[in-house]
Design a protein around this motif. Structure first.
Motif, PDB file in Angstrom:
ATOM      1  N   UNK A 240       0.839  -1.208   0.000  1.00 60.21           N
ATOM      2  CA  UNK A 240       0.000   0.000   0.000  1.00 60.21           C
ATOM      3  C   UNK A 240       0.871   1.253   0.000  1.00 60.21           C
ATOM      4  N   UNK A 241       1.959   1.236   0.777  1.00 55.94           N
ATOM      5  CA  UNK A 241       2.873   2.375   0.772  1.00 55.94           C
ATOM      6  C   UNK A 241       3.423   2.655  -0.612  1.00 55.94           C
ATOM      7  N   UNK A 242       3.752   1.604  -1.353  1.00 53.71           N
ATOM      8  CA  UNK A 242       4.234   1.764  -2.719  1.00 53.71           C
ATOM      9  C   UNK A 242       3.156   2.294  -3.650  1.00 53.71           C
ATOM     10  N   UNK A 243       1.936   1.772  -3.511  1.00 54.01           N
ATOM     11  CA  UNK A 243       0.828   2.250  -4.358  1.00 54.01           C
ATOM     12  C   UNK A 243       0.602   3.737  -4.154  1.00 54.01           C
ATOM     13  N   UNK A 244       0.602   4.176  -2.897  1.00 53.37           N
ATOM     14  CA  UNK A 244       0.359   5.593  -2.602  1.00 53.37           C
ATOM     15  C   UNK A 244       1.403   6.487  -3.260  1.00 53.37           C
ATOM     16  N   UNK A 245       2.664   6.057  -3.234  1.00 56.16           N
ATOM     17  CA  UNK A 245       3.723   6.848  -3.861  1.00 56.16           C
ATOM     18  C   UNK A 245       3.520   6.936  -5.372  1.00 56.16           C
ATOM     19  N   UNK A 246       3.189   5.816  -5.995  1.00 55.14           N
ATOM     20  CA  UNK A 246       2.996   5.807  -7.444  1.00 55.14           C
ATOM     21  C   UNK A 246       1.751   6.604  -7.825  1.00 55.14           C
ATOM     22  N   UNK A 247       0.672   6.417  -7.077  1.00 58.22           N
ATOM     23  CA  UNK A 247      -0.607   7.065  -7.389  1.00 58.22           C
ATOM     24  C   UNK A 247      -0.470   8.588  -7.443  1.00 58.22           C
ATOM     25  N   UNK A 248       0.357   9.134  -6.574  1.00 54.02           N
ATOM     26  CA  UNK A 248       0.514  10.590  -6.486  1.00 54.02           C
ATOM     27  C   UNK A 248       1.470  11.152  -7.540  1.00 54.02           C
ATOM     28  N   UNK A 319      14.484  -1.903  -7.809  1.00 47.04           N
ATOM     29  CA  UNK A 319      15.377  -0.742  -7.854  1.00 47.04           C
ATOM     30  C   UNK A 319      14.710   0.497  -8.438  1.00 47.04           C
ATOM     31  N   UNK A 320      13.844   0.335  -9.451  1.00 49.85           N
ATOM     32  CA  UNK A 320      13.186   1.502 -10.056  1.00 49.85           C
ATOM     33  C   UNK A 320      12.269   2.197  -9.048  1.00 49.85           C
ATOM     34  N   UNK A 321      11.522   1.409  -8.292  1.00 54.63           N
ATOM     35  CA  UNK A 321      10.611   1.981  -7.301  1.00 54.63           C
ATOM     36  C   UNK A 321      11.392   2.665  -6.176  1.00 54.63           C
ATOM     37  N   UNK A 322      12.514   2.080  -5.812  1.00 57.24           N
ATOM     38  CA  UNK A 322      13.364   2.692  -4.786  1.00 57.24           C
ATOM     39  C   UNK A 322      13.951   4.011  -5.275  1.00 57.24           C
ATOM     40  N   UNK A 323      14.465   4.001  -6.484  1.00 58.66           N
ATOM     41  CA  UNK A 323      15.125   5.188  -7.030  1.00 58.66           C
ATOM     42  C   UNK A 323      14.152   6.342  -7.225  1.00 58.66           C
ATOM     43  N   UNK A 324      12.980   6.041  -7.776  1.00 59.16           N
ATOM     44  CA  UNK A 324      12.051   7.109  -8.144  1.00 59.16           C
ATOM     45  C   UNK A 324      11.156   7.570  -7.000  1.00 59.16           C
ATOM     46  N   UNK A 325      10.848   6.653  -6.058  1.00 54.04           N
ATOM     47  CA  UNK A 325       9.870   7.006  -5.028  1.00 54.04           C
ATOM     48  C   UNK A 325      10.335   6.710  -3.602  1.00 54.04           C
ATOM     49  N   UNK A 326      11.617   6.404  -3.427  1.00 52.97           N
ATOM     50  CA  UNK A 326      12.132   6.070  -2.092  1.00 52.97           C
ATOM     51  C   UNK A 326      11.343   4.944  -1.430  1.00 52.97           C
ATOM     52  N   UNK A 327      10.889   4.015  -2.239  1.00 57.23           N
ATOM     53  CA  UNK A 327      10.148   2.862  -1.723  1.00 57.23           C
ATOM     54  C   UNK A 327      11.099   1.969  -0.946  1.00 57.23           C
ATOM     55  N   UNK A 328      10.743   1.659   0.286  1.00 56.70           N
ATOM     56  CA  UNK A 328      11.605   0.845   1.137  1.00 56.70           C
ATOM     57  C   UNK A 328      10.747  -0.068   2.006  1.00 56.70           C
ATOM     58  N   UNK A 329      10.537  -1.329   1.587  1.00 59.04           N
ATOM     59  CA  UNK A 329       9.733  -2.251   2.397  1.00 59.04           C
ATOM     60  C   UNK A 329      10.336  -2.415   3.788  1.00 59.04           C
TER      61      UNK A 329
END
Length: 367
Positions: A240-248, A319-329
């Protein structure tokens, strides 16, 4: 934002709605409440969101009695006319399409359901987004699209032309359909390839749920490929944290995209594909051992050959999600299993109590 969540009574949809309403977005949720698995779980999720089962009727818009910024409508994605009316009424800023016929193994016995929901339903969503000029469509894809790929970890730049189930093929089709609409109509689309999502309020057809139920009931658990299986298990809060970052963050065209060496995960059009997982692969037998430890009972294991349509390992390159949105499970599989087992025991013990004695508003069920 004004956001539409399809599949809002489903596992991920329910958790996503909770976070969106808490952060102040106006959320409309739709779900057809089908019987692929026990509807009671879906109704109980909706109860947590303030929607009373007794008030639900097809096509009727319901206001939540807990969140002023949430409404729910029982609606099927194949109902094109009512879907068009909904989009026209609300002029959504963003749409998150989580509604789908799920399950790899089920696609072997009921393929029609996948074409109706995952292809026709998704086309209707794309058409509505196109005509009402929605600012961003985020949609659920799946790690299943990697199919026969053996290169680990799975990268969004890998070829995914060899699916091994109709479910996977339908998700690959969604990605292709989304790119077409991004290219032709400048519709920003982001596809998220989910990797084995689990956690409280999870789907009963998923491994953690099946194993926990069977172990507690003293029944056997089936372990396919003789236990030689690995999965990138991802806790639902991290998803969900990842979805929220992408959605915005709607995608823009990639100016470096090269027609002679095309990147499958981006385009000159406003189109992106991301893996969304934990980013490591856990041995299935280790996963089961952790379930046993939390329950305090040893599983009765039955080792079986690999099932048709299944794969032996998944592992996400995030890596793409981390680089672009600071996604960190954040949640390890050991922490996640503990949270799930605690929820499972409480939820099903409450549902065994006499009528009127159990309450879904108890704090632990609101997690």
């Amino acid at each position: 934002m004004k956001v539409l969540i399809t599949g809002s009574a489903g596992f991920i949809g329910f958790h996503l709605v909770k976070q969106l309403v808490k952060q102040g977005d106006e959320v409309i949720g739709i779900d057809n409440l089908n019987d692929y698995y026990d509807r009671k779980l879906k109704y109980d999720r909706l109860a947590i969101l303030g929607i009373n089962k007794s008030n639900i009727n097809y096509g009727v818009e319901l206001n939540s009695d807990k969140f002023v910024n949430f409404k729910f409508i029982k609606l099927d994605l194949t109902d094109k006319e009512n879907l068009k009316k909904l989009f026209k009424k609300y002029k959504f800023d963003a749409v998150c399409n989580l509604a789908a016929q799920a399950g790899v193994r089920y696609s072997l016995i009921n393929p029609d359901a996948y074409l109706e929901s995952n292809i026709t339903g998704f086309l209707n969503v794309l058409e509505c987004c196109r005509h009402e000029k929605v600012g961003h469509l985020v949609y659920a894809s799946s790690s299943s699209v990697y199919g026969l790929n053996k290169k680990m970890p799975f990268s969004v730049s890998d070829n995914v032309d060899h699916p091994v189930s109709l479910y996977a093929a339908s998700k690959k089709s969604n990605e292709l359909m989304a790119h077409t609409y991004s290219h032709l109509f400048n519709l920003p689309t982001s596809g998220l390839r989910f990797f084995t999502v689990y956690g409280p309020w999870g789907r009963p057809d998923m491994a953690l749920f099946l194993f926990t139920k069977a172990i507690l009931e003293g029944k056997e658990i089936n372990i396919f490929n003789n236990g030689i299986m690995k999965r990138d298990f991802t806790y639902v809060d991290d998803i969900v944290g990842g979805i929220l970052r992408v959605l915005a963050n709607p995608p823009k065209g990639n100016p470096r995209w090269d027609e002679l060496n095309p990147d499958p995960a981006s385009s000159k059009a406003p189109y992106r594909i991301f893996n969304i997982g934990r980013g490591n692969s856990v041995n299935l037998l280790n996963f089961i051992s952790e379930i046993e430890r939390n329950i305090g009972i040893k599983a009765k294991k039955v080792y079986l050959p690999m099932q048709d349509g299944d794969v032996s390992e998944t592992w996400a390159d995030i890596s793409e999600l981390k680089t672009e949105f600071d996604y960190e499970p954040k949640i390890t599989y050991k922490e996640g299993i503990k949270k799930f087992v605690n929820w499972y025991k409480i939820y099903y013990s409450l549902n065994k109590e006499p009528a009127g004695k159990s309450s879904l508003s108890r704090a632990i069920l609101n997690q």
